[in-house]
Design an enzyme around this catalytic site. Structure first.
Site, short mmCIF file in Angstrom:
data_model
loop_
_atom_site.label_atom_id
_atom_site.label_comp_id
_atom_site.label_asym_id
_atom_site.label_seq_id
_atom_site.Cartn_x
_atom_site.Cartn_y
_atom_site.Cartn_z
N PHE A 114 58.60 35.29 62.17
CA PHE A 114 60.19 35.58 61.94
C PHE A 114 60.81 34.87 63.01
O PHE A 114 61.97 34.63 62.67
CB PHE A 114 60.10 37.11 62.17
CG PHE A 114 60.42 37.73 63.39
CD1 PHE A 114 61.59 37.85 63.89
CD2 PHE A 114 59.31 38.38 64.18
CE1 PHE A 114 61.74 38.46 65.33
CE2 PHE A 114 59.25 38.84 65.32
CZ PHE A 114 60.67 39.17 65.91
N LYS A 115 60.39 34.58 64.24
CA LYS A 115 61.04 34.02 65.00
C LYS A 115 61.53 32.39 64.77
O LYS A 115 62.51 32.21 65.75
CB LYS A 115 60.44 34.05 66.57
CG LYS A 115 60.20 35.56 66.91
CD LYS A 115 59.19 35.74 68.09
CE LYS A 115 59.09 37.09 68.40
NZ LYS A 115 58.05 37.41 69.25
#
Length: 402
Positions: A114-115
């Site tokens: 997700f980063k």
């Protein structure tokens, strides 16, 4: 044109910083985190964003926190467009309905973390500022698994950037370690640390606290102590709302797998900006310092347990200080003392009206190893959808709180 927003440290030692200064500061000189001095209210305009593409929406959000004096609008648009070309889905962050829940799929970036959403943009932003200023940056980060790969892929090959990532040996997944250590660009360096993620994070914080060292080597942060990480993640809370409520007529709740408190903090800022969010669910694994805080008011440090969701194996949630700053009504003196006491005692407590207020802002649940395994099995068998252990934490928490 939106009014220019300035930034300050949660502990009061720095105020009136520009966006660029806040981004390069990382950890403030007094040990605090950078926060915007005001949060923009978009309650009357956000509906006009509903048909925008992801990179266009990212521009609208970022432009509220970064004035055109610092980054001209066309430059910022270009940065956002370039950042999200690296994703393998047209929506960048699609949402898929599974049973009666929607799963926000944040794994379509180059490292499946997700980063990537924030770090692809941060890498381009760093390169933009450095080219303009003729400076060099040493990026320093700690990872419990996913930050490292995402940071490296965001920084690899960037001009005037050296990237050093610390990870706990034996406590990240095999594929995450391969992602980090197989990148051979000259500006990327991985360092294995014997210990936990908290030990890696402590080293990073100590180096940032050494102001002479920080200045000499031009240290910059990729961990979510960097405000830009939070800012870029705000975008997908808006985009997901628009997907689920095309009529713009409802409230949405998010259950967020939570370790360092950065992802859900972006949701908190989206809510403060005016997005109609009903509940923000803090979903922890067995490292449940945040769940204990939101249920009992006790933020007490325990030894880190190794679990099947390693990116959440964190004993101290760095970003939580940004929320405490709000909870303490921006009393930087009180917060600074509380964080210094916490560093000594490992304890920070709230009670009474403050705890009730925190419980209005967030609800929480803890997903044990059994919760995660049972949830993964259930969703695979019943719905033919594969959850990773981290997503299973968020799903389990939502199920527990029905």
């Amino acid at each position: 044109m939106a009014p220019s927003i300035t930034y300050r440290s949660t502990r009061g030692g720095a105020t009136g910083l520009s966006f660029e200064q806040a981004v390069f500061e990382g950890l403030a000189p007094d040990g605090g985190l950078m926060v915007p001095e005001t949060v923009p209210d978009v309650s009357k305009v956000y509906k006009s964003w509903s048909k925008l593409k992801f990179h266009e929406l990212a521009f609208e959000v970022a432009s509220l926190y970064c004035s055109t004096d610092e980054v001209p609008a066309e430059d910022l648009r270009g940065l956002m467009q370039r950042s999200y070309k690296t994703f393998d889905h047209d929506e960048v962050v699609p949402s898929i309905k599974v049973n009666d829940l929607w799963v926000m799929e944040l794994f379509h970036g180059p490292t499946f973390a997700f980063k990537d959403v924030a770090l692809q943009a941060l890498g381009n932003l760093y390169e933009y500022f450095l080219k303009r200023n003729g400076k060099r940056l040493t990026v320093l980060g700690a990872t419990s698994g996913d930050t490292g790969g995402a940071a490296i892929y965001g920084m690899r090959g960037k001009e005037n950037v050296d990237c050093f990532i610390l990870f706990p040996e034996g406590r990240v997944s095999h594929i995450q370690q391969q992602q980090m250590t197989s990148v051979l660009d000259d500006n990327v360096h991985c360092v294995a640390i014997k210990g936990t993620f908290d030990d890696c994070q402590d080293i990073v914080k100590e180096l940032f606290a050494d102001l002479d060292f920080k200045k000499q080597y031009g240290l910059g942060a990729v961990n979510s102590i960097n405000w830009a990480r939070i800012m870029f993640q705000i975008t997908y809370y808006f985009s997901t709302y628009f997907k689920l409520f095309p009529g713009l007529d409802g409230e949405i709740s998010f259950s967020v797998p939570t370790g360092n408190f950065g992802d859900i903090l972006a949701g908190y800022y989206a809510k403060r900006m005016g997005l109609p969010i009903k509940n923000l669910i803090v979903a922890t694994n067995s490292n449940d310092i945040l769940h204990r805080f939101f249920t009992q008011g006790k933020y007490d440090k325990y030894p880190v347990k190794q679990t099947m969701s390693p990116s959440m194996d964190i004993g101290i949630s760095s970003n939580f200080e940004r929320y405490l700053y709000d909870l303490f009504d921006h009393d930087a003196t009180r917060l600074s003392k509380a964080m210094q006491d916490f560093k000594t005692t490992g304890k920070l407590h709230v009670e009474g009206e403050e705890l009730k207020r925190a419980q209005k802002d967030f609800v929480s649940a803890c997903a044990t190893e059994k919760h995660q395994a049972d949830t993964i099995r259930q969703y695979q068998d019943k719905f033919n959808y594969t959850l990773c252990p981290h997503t299973a934490c968020g799903t389990s928490a939502a199920e527990q709180l029905r």
